[in-house]
Scaffold this motif. Structure first.
Motif, mmCIF file in Angstrom:
data_model
loop_
_atom_site.group_PDB
_atom_site.id
_atom_site.type_symbol
_atom_site.label_atom_id
_atom_site.label_comp_id
_atom_site.label_asym_id
_atom_site.label_seq_id
_atom_site.Cartn_x
_atom_site.Cartn_y
_atom_site.Cartn_z
ATOM 1 N N ILE A 20 0.840 -1.205 0.000
ATOM 2 C CA ILE A 20 0.000 0.000 0.000
ATOM 3 C C ILE A 20 0.869 1.247 0.000
ATOM 4 N N LEU A 21 1.928 1.234 0.800
ATOM 5 C CA LEU A 21 2.849 2.377 0.818
ATOM 6 C C LEU A 21 3.463 2.585 -0.558
ATOM 7 N N ASP A 22 3.867 1.516 -1.214
ATOM 8 C CA ASP A 22 4.461 1.609 -2.546
ATOM 9 C C ASP A 22 3.488 2.225 -3.545
ATOM 10 N N VAL A 23 2.230 1.802 -3.506
ATOM 11 C CA VAL A 23 1.225 2.347 -4.432
ATOM 12 C C VAL A 23 0.983 3.825 -4.127
ATOM 13 N N ARG A 24 0.890 4.172 -2.854
ATOM 14 C CA ARG A 24 0.695 5.587 -2.494
ATOM 15 C C ARG A 24 1.863 6.444 -2.958
ATOM 16 N N MET A 25 3.077 5.908 -2.823
ATOM 17 C CA MET A 25 4.252 6.655 -3.276
ATOM 18 C C MET A 25 4.178 6.901 -4.778
ATOM 19 N N LYS A 26 3.759 5.896 -5.528
ATOM 20 C CA LYS A 26 3.617 6.066 -6.980
ATOM 21 C C LYS A 26 2.582 7.150 -7.296
ATOM 22 N N LEU A 27 1.465 7.122 -6.575
ATOM 23 C CA LEU A 27 0.416 8.122 -6.804
ATOM 24 C C LEU A 27 0.891 9.539 -6.493
ATOM 25 N N LYS A 28 1.735 9.672 -5.480
ATOM 26 C CA LYS A 28 2.210 10.998 -5.060
ATOM 27 C C LYS A 28 3.520 11.405 -5.724
ATOM 28 N N GLY A 29 4.093 10.515 -6.535
ATOM 29 C CA GLY A 29 5.340 10.842 -7.232
ATOM 30 C C GLY A 29 6.561 10.833 -6.331
ATOM 31 N N PRO A 68 13.987 5.063 29.174
ATOM 32 C CA PRO A 68 14.271 3.679 29.567
ATOM 33 C C PRO A 68 13.274 2.727 28.914
ATOM 34 N N SER A 69 13.771 1.674 28.353
ATOM 35 C CA SER A 69 12.927 0.737 27.628
ATOM 36 C C SER A 69 12.413 -0.338 28.567
ATOM 37 N N LYS A 70 11.100 -0.603 28.476
ATOM 38 C CA LYS A 70 10.489 -1.671 29.256
ATOM 39 C C LYS A 70 10.207 -2.879 28.380
ATOM 40 N N GLN A 71 10.633 -2.800 27.124
ATOM 41 C CA GLN A 71 10.380 -3.902 26.205
ATOM 42 C C GLN A 71 11.238 -5.097 26.585
ATOM 43 N N THR A 72 10.664 -6.255 26.409
ATOM 44 C CA THR A 72 11.413 -7.484 26.620
ATOM 45 C C THR A 72 11.660 -8.123 25.266
ATOM 46 N N GLN A 73 12.430 -9.183 25.272
ATOM 47 C CA GLN A 73 12.777 -9.848 24.023
ATOM 48 C C GLN A 73 11.556 -10.372 23.283
ATOM 49 N N ASP A 74 10.504 -10.793 24.010
ATOM 50 C CA ASP A 74 9.354 -11.403 23.352
ATOM 51 C C ASP A 74 8.326 -10.398 22.856
ATOM 52 N N GLN A 75 8.486 -9.113 23.149
ATOM 53 C CA GLN A 75 7.543 -8.114 22.668
ATOM 54 C C GLN A 75 8.011 -7.569 21.323
ATOM 55 N N PRO A 76 7.074 -7.418 20.367
ATOM 56 C CA PRO A 76 7.473 -6.885 19.056
ATOM 57 C C PRO A 76 7.841 -5.407 19.145
ATOM 58 N N ARG A 77 8.782 -5.012 18.320
ATOM 59 C CA ARG A 77 9.169 -3.599 18.247
ATOM 60 C C ARG A 77 8.140 -2.833 17.464
ATOM 61 N N ARG A 78 7.931 -1.571 17.838
ATOM 62 C CA ARG A 78 7.052 -0.707 17.066
ATOM 63 C C ARG A 78 7.801 -0.254 15.820
ATOM 64 N N PRO A 79 7.140 -0.183 14.678
ATOM 65 C CA PRO A 79 7.828 0.245 13.451
ATOM 66 C C PRO A 79 8.219 1.717 13.515
ATOM 67 N N LEU A 80 9.324 2.052 12.844
ATOM 68 C CA LEU A 80 9.754 3.439 12.776
ATOM 69 C C LEU A 80 8.829 4.261 11.900
ATOM 70 N N LEU A 81 8.297 3.642 10.857
ATOM 71 C CA LEU A 81 7.371 4.320 9.960
ATOM 72 C C LEU A 81 5.996 3.711 10.096
ATOM 73 N N ARG A 82 5.000 4.539 9.976
ATOM 74 C CA ARG A 82 3.638 4.042 10.033
ATOM 75 C C ARG A 82 2.905 4.535 8.794
ATOM 76 N N VAL A 83 2.193 3.661 8.154
ATOM 77 C CA VAL A 83 1.463 4.006 6.946
ATOM 78 C C VAL A 83 0.212 4.772 7.352
ATOM 79 N N VAL A 84 0.050 5.962 6.769
ATOM 80 C CA VAL A 84 -1.138 6.765 7.053
ATOM 81 C C VAL A 84 -1.773 7.174 5.749
ATOM 82 N N LYS A 85 -3.059 7.496 5.832
ATOM 83 C CA LYS A 85 -3.768 7.965 4.637
ATOM 84 C C LYS A 85 -3.518 9.430 4.433
#
Length: 88
Positions: free
Chosen positions: A38-47, A71-88
């Motif tokens: 979806i990000l790839d298609v949006r990028m194409k639409l926006k040039g 300070p991080s409370k994340q443990t090894q078994d918790q997924p990392r939050r993505p640096l980028l988030r797809v938005v409309k």
């Protein structure tokens, strides 16, 4: 809007419906992969090309590296939050 842009917009709407359906059935990994498409298609639409996205990511990483990290409370078994988030 050109014919190809209209086609891309239609494809984008279909992909977003598919992602919603995947999220509803708790198929998170598949939904996340579809978000990349979806990000790839949006990028194409926006040039926006891959070099622009890479420059943005590099700048975000530089900025994140210069800010003090809370300070991080994340443990090894918790997924990392993505640096980028797809938005409309």
């Amino acid at each position: 809007m050109s014919h190809s842009d209209e086609q891309l917009q239609s494809v984008l709407e279909t992909l977003e419906e598919c992602r919603r359906a995947l999220n509803e059935i708790n198929s998170r990994e598949s939904a996340e992969l579809l978000s990349i498409v979806i990000l790839d298609v949006r990028m194409k639409l926006k040039g926006i090309d891959g070099a622009d996205l890479k420059a943005l990511c590099d700048e975000m990483l530089r900025s994140a590296g210069s800010e003090p990290q809370p300070p991080s409370k994340q443990t090894q078994d918790q997924p990392r939050r993505p640096l980028l988030r797809v938005v409309k």
